[in-house]
Motif scaffolding. Structure first.
Motif, PDB file in Angstrom:
ATOM      1  N   ASN A  22       0.796  -1.212   0.012  1.00 18.91           N
ATOM      2  CA  ASN A  22       0.050   0.236   0.064  1.00 18.91           C
ATOM      3  C   ASN A  22       1.076   1.290  -0.063  1.00 18.91           C
ATOM      4  OD1 ASN A  22      -2.493  -1.215   0.053  1.00 18.91           O
ATOM      5  ND2 ASN A  22      -2.710  -1.541   2.212  1.00 18.91           N
ATOM      6  N   LEU A  23       2.031   1.348   0.538  1.00 14.90           N
ATOM      7  CA  LEU A  23       2.816   2.394   1.007  1.00 14.90           C
ATOM      8  C   LEU A  23       3.510   2.494  -0.522  1.00 14.90           C
ATOM      9  CD1 LEU A  23       4.121   1.887   4.519  1.00 14.90           C
ATOM     10  CD2 LEU A  23       2.441   3.734   3.745  1.00 14.90           C
ATOM     11  N   MET A  24       4.066   1.427  -0.979  1.00 12.56           N
ATOM     12  CA  MET A  24       4.801   1.579  -2.172  1.00 12.56           C
ATOM     13  C   MET A  24       4.138   1.967  -3.276  1.00 12.56           C
ATOM     14  SD  MET A  24       7.137  -1.716  -1.587  1.00 12.56           S
ATOM     15  CE  MET A  24       8.035  -1.709  -2.815  1.00 12.56           C
ATOM     16  N   ALA A  25       2.837   1.760  -3.355  1.00 13.24           N
ATOM     17  CA  ALA A  25       1.604   2.023  -4.484  1.00 13.24           C
ATOM     18  C   ALA A  25       1.213   3.499  -4.289  1.00 13.24           C
ATOM     19  CB  ALA A  25       0.860   1.013  -4.739  1.00 13.24           C
ATOM     20  N   GLY A  26       1.329   3.998  -3.213  1.00 12.96           N
ATOM     21  CA  GLY A  26       0.731   5.197  -2.893  1.00 12.96           C
ATOM     22  C   GLY A  26      -0.710   5.160  -2.618  1.00 12.96           C
ATOM     23  N   LEU A  27      -1.193   4.070  -1.844  1.00 16.85           N
ATOM     24  CA  LEU A  27      -2.603   3.653  -1.594  1.00 16.85           C
ATOM     25  C   LEU A  27      -2.579   3.873  -0.007  1.00 16.85           C
ATOM     26  CD1 LEU A  27      -3.087   0.628  -3.662  1.00 16.85           C
ATOM     27  CD2 LEU A  27      -3.951   2.681  -4.264  1.00 16.85           C
TER      28      LEU A  27
END
Length: 307
Positions: free
Chosen positions: A294-299
């Motif tokens: 989630n963090l890596m994908a900007g979610l």
């Protein structure tokens, strides 16, 4: 616009739980190879080159092989194995400890071990704050549900109803120890004593502290306050409520991605017990991988998590 996520090793316990957390999310398109192709190197290489993100749910050697297969691809990788937890070029996937921005901007993220998550959550902030010494010979006692051992151990426990406790790593040198030492900045590797109990999931990690013998150690009250402040903004890591005279790990524990911390102490403050409780398949494995994704994908950080 959705992102494509390839789960390499989706048939295993961790992979299945990750897929469950990601399924039904409009912003994510899952790429999972069928049984005929999931061990085919060419098919896996194509999947790495087609995906935006890949999560490796594999044994260590297979995880290293997967990284080699992904060479040249733009895919960003989360490795749930032990293979890269202290490797150069990999970001440790514990955002509450290493920093959310570090995980968000990483191309290679190593998922923490389940036991390590509890130990590091307790010890790393306190050592960094000077409330615990970095050169103390720490011990760590822990019990886990049998699901963390994979399909073979799950089958063994479910077929043999007479197993009440399974101690292992009796020759020491458990594979989680290097990350426990490195991520807490300890001069001495902790003595780690893990065991498995007849519960499907759930984990208790404990670090006993003889504070009266530990030069420069803070008080239990200072430790409790520091941990509470350190994790105050976290939606995942929390200080637990006072359980009274006993702390229970139930066989029928519901799946969850929270991590609960406790500081218990003697009346005179000379001894303390630091305790972490978590789902070994949640924040200890699949939930942690999804949080990093989630963090890596900007979610949103907690999307798909069970909190």
């Amino acid at each position: 616009m959705s992102i494509t996520v390839f789960i390499d090793g989706a048939a295993g316990t961790t992979g299945l739980e990750i897929a469950e957390r990601l399924s039904g999310r409009d912003e994510i398109s899952l790429l999972i190879l069928d049984d005929e192709r999931r061990k085919d190197a060419s098919a896996r290489r194509d999947a790495f080159h087609a995906a935006d993100f890949a999560i490796l749910c594999l044994p260590d050697d297979a995880a290293r092989e997967a990284v080699a297969l992904a060479e040249g691809a733009k895919v960003r990788i989360i490795d749930a194995s032990t293979a890269h937890r202290v490797a150069d070029g990999w970001t440790y996937g514990f955002p509450e400890v290493v920093g959310h921005e570090a995980v968000a901007h990483a191309d290679r993220v190593s998922n923490p071990g389940c036991y390590s998550t509890g130990f590091i959550a307790l010890i790393a902030p306190l050592v960094k704050a000077g409330l615990l010494p970095a050169d103390w010979p720490y011990t760590c006692n822990a019990v886990s549900g049998y699901s963390g051992g994979g399909k073979a151990l799950i089958e063994r426990f479910e077929q043999d109803g007479d197993i009440a406790w399974r101690g292992y790593a009796l020759q020491l040198g458990h594979k989680h120890v290097p990350e426990m030492q490195a991520r807490c900045g300890l001069a001495i590797a902790p003595l780690f004593a893990p065991a498995v109990i007849p519960a499907h999931r759930g984990m208790v990690v404990e670090v006993p502290l003889p504070l009266s013998a530990m030069k420069g150690a803070g008080t239990p009250e200072a430790m409790r306050e520091w941990l509470a402040n350190f994790y105050a903004s976290s939606p995942v890591v929390h200080m637990g409520r006072d359980p009274g005279s006993e702390l229970l790990l139930r066989k029928a524990r519901e799946p969850g991605d929270r991590l609960e911390l406790h500081v218990f102490a003697s009346d005179d403050g000379s001894q303390a017990r630091l305790v972490a409780m978590l789902d070994n398949l949640g924040k200890g494995a699949s939930g942690a991988a999804v949080q990093s994704l989630n963090l890596m994908a900007g979610l949103p950080e907690t999307a798909g998590l069970r909190l």
